[in-house]
Write an enzyme that holds these catalytic residues in place. Structure first.
Site, PDB file in Angstrom:
ATOM      1  N   SER A 127       0.898  -1.303  -0.078  1.00  0.00           N
ATOM      2  CA  SER A 127      -0.006   0.092  -0.216  1.00  0.00           C
ATOM      3  C   SER A 127       1.007   1.236  -0.065  1.00  0.00           C
ATOM      4  O   SER A 127       1.656   1.386  -0.929  1.00  0.00           O
ATOM      5  CB  SER A 127      -0.784  -0.127   1.142  1.00  0.00           C
ATOM      6  OG  SER A 127      -2.111   0.878   1.005  1.00  0.00           O
ATOM      7  N   GLU A 224      -1.806  -2.261  -8.532  1.00  0.00           N
ATOM      8  CA  GLU A 224      -2.959  -2.642  -7.651  1.00  0.00           C
ATOM      9  C   GLU A 224      -3.424  -1.423  -7.078  1.00  0.00           C
ATOM     10  O   GLU A 224      -2.768  -0.266  -6.876  1.00  0.00           O
ATOM     11  CB  GLU A 224      -2.665  -3.684  -6.726  1.00  0.00           C
ATOM     12  CG  GLU A 224      -1.791  -3.457  -5.520  1.00  0.00           C
ATOM     13  CD  GLU A 224      -2.370  -2.688  -4.303  1.00  0.00           C
ATOM     14  OE1 GLU A 224      -3.384  -2.988  -4.077  1.00  0.00           O
ATOM     15  OE2 GLU A 224      -1.611  -1.891  -3.817  1.00  0.00           O
ATOM     16  N   HIS A 289      -4.348  -5.468  -2.167  1.00  0.00           N
ATOM     17  CA  HIS A 289      -5.096  -5.632  -0.851  1.00  0.00           C
ATOM     18  C   HIS A 289      -6.080  -6.785  -0.773  1.00  0.00           C
ATOM     19  O   HIS A 289      -6.457  -7.252  -1.817  1.00  0.00           O
ATOM     20  CB  HIS A 289      -6.004  -4.228  -0.777  1.00  0.00           C
ATOM     21  CG  HIS A 289      -5.074  -3.024  -0.496  1.00  0.00           C
ATOM     22  ND1 HIS A 289      -4.210  -2.555  -1.643  1.00  0.00           N
ATOM     23  CD2 HIS A 289      -4.722  -2.317   0.601  1.00  0.00           C
ATOM     24  CE1 HIS A 289      -3.497  -1.489  -1.071  1.00  0.00           C
ATOM     25  NE2 HIS A 289      -3.895  -1.302   0.539  1.00  0.00           N
TER      26      HIS A 289
END
Length: 317
Positions: A127, A224, A289
């Site tokens: 992230s 992502e 995630h």
């Protein structure tokens, strides 16, 4: 900020991801958003159950004096904890507890010389930690792990993610393969190069901080994101395309889009913006995630096989 360090120049030799061993001391730091105390306790217990010795950063449970809980301590405190952990040669790895936001604010506070002089060790996170992964790859020339994080429910509430993380950290990376039943090839071909990338919004956010407008030339780019609407994903991709980020890339791998806009919309966007690049492009490999994802080593050599039968990512280094 000085020029990127190459892997062969590192004073301690190979910058690869040495598997962890029982008895290793490992750092737990929070370079981005704050982690709740109960999650920290769970993380410590998990790490200890693996036979590791956790060393918690001094400011790991702090919050920013002005920004509050969306930052774990001041920028200087977070940077100091990260520097202290990574340059401690008694530690075998550094776990970033969670993402959120804040890592990009640390980049100008890091002592590149001291980091380069330290013994290479896995930096683990995903992230928002994408900002650090990119920095580690381009400035230090060492590999890192893009992986679910100890201070999040995505890891601690999913036995599959816990198993995937432990397996990745304790076994050699060479020969690791990422594939999934639902993966699909959007542009066929085979590409080899260094693995890079991570969270799309962070890649777009750090475009302006890449010295000389560096591209992903010769690299396989992982992308992502989480909780983003299609128009924002559109903007991130267009930003990267206009900056020349994808020029010379060896391939692109698209991971999860957890809690984002409907997947057909995002796939259609990828078809419109990424397919014309004409490089191997795979949709739906299990990283990012959410539950049921795997860990991917960044900064190592890999081969992307984008075929009609079993699209996959094979780690070579």
């Amino acid at each position: 900020m000085s020029a990127a360090h190459t892997a062969g120049d590192h004073p301690h030799g190979s910058p690869g991801l040495r598997p962890l061993q029982v008895g290793d001391r490992v750092g737990l730091v929070t370079p981005s958003s704050a982690v709740p105390a109960d999650r920290m306790r769970e993380a410590i217990a998990l790490v200890e159950s693996w036979g590791l010795v956790p060393v918690v950063g001094e400011h790991a449970l702090d919050t920013h004096p002005r920004a509050g809980s969306y930052l774990a301590g001041s920028d200087e405190q977070r940077a100091a904890d990260l520097m202290r952990a990574y340059t401690d040669d008694s530690l075998a790895a550094v776990f970033c507890m969670r993402g959120g936001y804040g890592a990009v604010r640390l980049l100008d506070l890091l002592d590149v010389g001291a980091l380069r002089a330290a013994r290479p060790k896995p930096l683990i996170g995903s992230s928002d930690i994408t900002a650090l992964h990119e920095f580690w790859e381009r400035e230090l020339g060492v590999a890192t792990w893009f992986a679910p994080m100890l201070g999040t429910g995505e890891l601690m509430d999913d036995p599959r993610n816990i198993t995937a993380l432990k397996r990745s950290l304790f076994l050699p990376t060479r020969g690791k393969t990422l594939s999934a039943p639902g993966a699909d090839t959007m542009v066929q071909g085979v590409g080899e190069g260094t693995l890079t990338g991570g969270n799309l919004s962070l890649l777009a956010m750090t475009t302006g901080s890449r010295p000389g407008g560096r591209s992903a030339k010769g690299r396989i780019v992982l992308i992502e994101d989480v909780s983003e609407q299609t128009y924002r994903i559109d903007g991130f991709l267009v930003n990267l395309l206009r900056s020349g980020y994808f020029e010379g890339a060896a391939g692109i791998v698209l991971g999860t889009w957890h809690e984002c806009s409907p997947l057909p919309e995002i796939r259609a966007l990828a078809e419109e913006l990424l397919v014309p690049l004409g490089i191997p492009l795979v949709w739906g490999l299990p990283f990012g995630h959410g539950f049921g994802v795997d860990c991917v080593p960044l900064g190592v050599q890999a081969k992307l096989v984008a075929d009609a039968q079993q699209p996959r990512l094979e780690v070579l280094g």
